[in-house]
Design an enzyme around this catalytic site. Structure first.
Site, PDB file in Angstrom:
ATOM      1  N   CYS A   1      -1.109  27.884 -76.289  1.00  0.00           N
ATOM      2  CA  CYS A   1      -0.890  27.169 -77.555  1.00  0.00           C
ATOM      3  C   CYS A   1       0.229  26.151 -77.337  1.00  0.00           C
ATOM      4  O   CYS A   1       0.510  25.784 -76.198  1.00  0.00           O
ATOM      5  CB  CYS A   1      -0.606  28.128 -78.706  1.00  0.00           C
ATOM      6  SG  CYS A   1       0.900  29.102 -78.523  1.00  0.00           S
TER       7      CYS A   1
ATOM      8  N   ARG B   1       0.824  31.833 -81.650  1.00  0.00           N
ATOM      9  CA  ARG B   1      -0.587  32.169 -81.478  1.00  0.00           C
ATOM     10  C   ARG B   1      -0.913  32.801 -80.131  1.00  0.00           C
ATOM     11  O   ARG B   1      -1.523  33.880 -80.079  1.00  0.00           O
ATOM     12  CB  ARG B   1      -1.449  30.907 -81.680  1.00  0.00           C
ATOM     13  CG  ARG B   1      -1.438  30.386 -83.105  1.00  0.00           C
ATOM     14  CD  ARG B   1      -1.976  28.970 -83.209  1.00  0.00           C
ATOM     15  NE  ARG B   1      -1.098  28.002 -82.569  1.00  0.00           N
ATOM     16  CZ  ARG B   1      -1.327  26.706 -82.485  1.00  0.00           C
ATOM     17  NH1 ARG B   1      -2.450  26.228 -82.986  1.00  0.00           N
ATOM     18  NH2 ARG B   1      -0.460  25.898 -81.912  1.00  0.00           N
ATOM     19  N   SER B   2      -0.555  32.135 -79.028  1.00  0.00           N
ATOM     20  CA  SER B   2      -0.979  32.669 -77.727  1.00  0.00           C
ATOM     21  C   SER B   2      -0.348  34.025 -77.382  1.00  0.00           C
ATOM     22  O   SER B   2      -1.013  34.831 -76.716  1.00  0.00           O
ATOM     23  CB  SER B   2      -0.772  31.642 -76.599  1.00  0.00           C
ATOM     24  OG  SER B   2       0.569  31.258 -76.486  1.00  0.00           O
TER      25      SER B   2
ATOM     26  N   ASP C   1      -2.052  26.219 -86.517  1.00  0.00           N
ATOM     27  CA  ASP C   1      -0.669  26.498 -86.147  1.00  0.00           C
ATOM     28  C   ASP C   1       0.042  27.138 -87.347  1.00  0.00           C
ATOM     29  O   ASP C   1       0.177  26.501 -88.397  1.00  0.00           O
ATOM     30  CB  ASP C   1      -0.021  25.151 -85.780  1.00  0.00           C
ATOM     31  CG  ASP C   1       1.421  25.299 -85.369  1.00  0.00           C
ATOM     32  OD1 ASP C   1       1.977  26.407 -85.524  1.00  0.00           O
ATOM     33  OD2 ASP C   1       1.992  24.298 -84.911  1.00  0.00           O
TER      34      ASP C   1
HETATM   35  P1  4NP Z   1       2.515  28.197 -81.444  1.00  0.00           P
HETATM   36  O1  4NP Z   1       3.295  27.722 -82.747  1.00  0.00           O
HETATM   37  O2  4NP Z   1       2.021  26.946 -80.760  1.00  0.00           O
HETATM   38  O3  4NP Z   1       1.385  29.017 -81.982  1.00  0.00           O
HETATM   39  O4  4NP Z   1       3.479  28.989 -80.616  1.00  0.00           O
HETATM   40  C1  4NP Z   1       4.334  26.798 -82.737  1.00  0.00           C
HETATM   41  C2  4NP Z   1       5.600  27.198 -82.466  1.00  0.00           C
HETATM   42  C3  4NP Z   1       6.631  26.282 -82.523  1.00  0.00           C
HETATM   43  C4  4NP Z   1       6.370  24.962 -82.834  1.00  0.00           C
HETATM   44  C5  4NP Z   1       5.078  24.563 -83.118  1.00  0.00           C
HETATM   45  C6  4NP Z   1       4.059  25.476 -83.038  1.00  0.00           C
HETATM   46  N1  4NP Z   1       7.422  24.035 -82.907  1.00  0.00           N
HETATM   47  O5  4NP Z   1       7.177  22.878 -83.315  1.00  0.00           O
HETATM   48  O6  4NP Z   1       8.568  24.360 -82.594  1.00  0.00           O
END
Ligand code: 4NP
Length: 155
Positions: free
Chosen positions: A7, A13-14, A123
């Site tokens: 992700c 998610r991952s 997300d």
């Molecule tokens: P992930 O979610 O891709 O599912 O781990 C996110 C975690 C952090 C951020 C964006 C998506 N961020 O912008 O910091």
């Protein structure tokens, strides 16, 4: 099988996808490698988001020992399948692919559940209510992955 879940941050998610599939493989006594990574750099070395840890715990999984890392080109050599969560992850991973063999390993994870529909796992980072939906989507997709590859034995 060696499967990598990807992700953006590798904290929401991952890590859930990794925990869910790892648990299923263990239940079936399969000697699988299941790992996860993010395309971004912000959270490298950090444990999963508390909301993902809590959601996993609710379903009996402990993902708190995971630590975020960034996706790297050599992951194409180490894994048989690379499952991405959304179109942006897909583009970022595909950009690093060096060959048709690399590209063939990359797939949107929900295409295992809804073939060829190119649906994405949203997300949940900015949406506290999104984690349950994400968990359910990933659990269903991981069940399909298990049905597809689990019968091939201890690959
Ligand atoms: P992930 O979610 O891709 O599912 O781990 C996110 C975690 C952090 C951020 C964006 C998506 N961020 O912008 O910091």
């Amino acid at each position: 099988m060696k499967i990598l879940m990807v992700c953006l941050g590798n904290i929401c998610r991952s890590p859930l996808a990794e925990g869910i599939l790892q648990h299923k493989a263990k239940e079936k006594n399969l000697d699988w490698t299941v790992d996860s990574a993010g395309t971004g750099t912000w959270h490298i070395g950090l444990p999963p988001d508390e909301r993902s840890i809590e959601r996993a715990r609710k379903y009996g999984l402990d993902i708190s020992e995971q630590r975020a890392r960034q996706f790297k080109v050599t992951d194409f050599d180490h894994f048989d399948k690379i499952y991405v969560m959304d179109a942006s992850n897909y583009q970022n991973v595909m950009r690093l692919a060096r060959s048709e063999t690399d590209r063939a390993k990359v797939e949107l994870i929900l295409n295992e559940l809804y073939p060829r529909q190119n649906r994405t796992v949203p997300d949940p980072y900015w949406n506290d209510d999104g984690f349950e939906q994400v968990y359910q989507m990933l659990a269903a997709a991981c069940e399909c992955i298990m049905e597809k590859y689990g019968a091939e034995g201890k690959l």
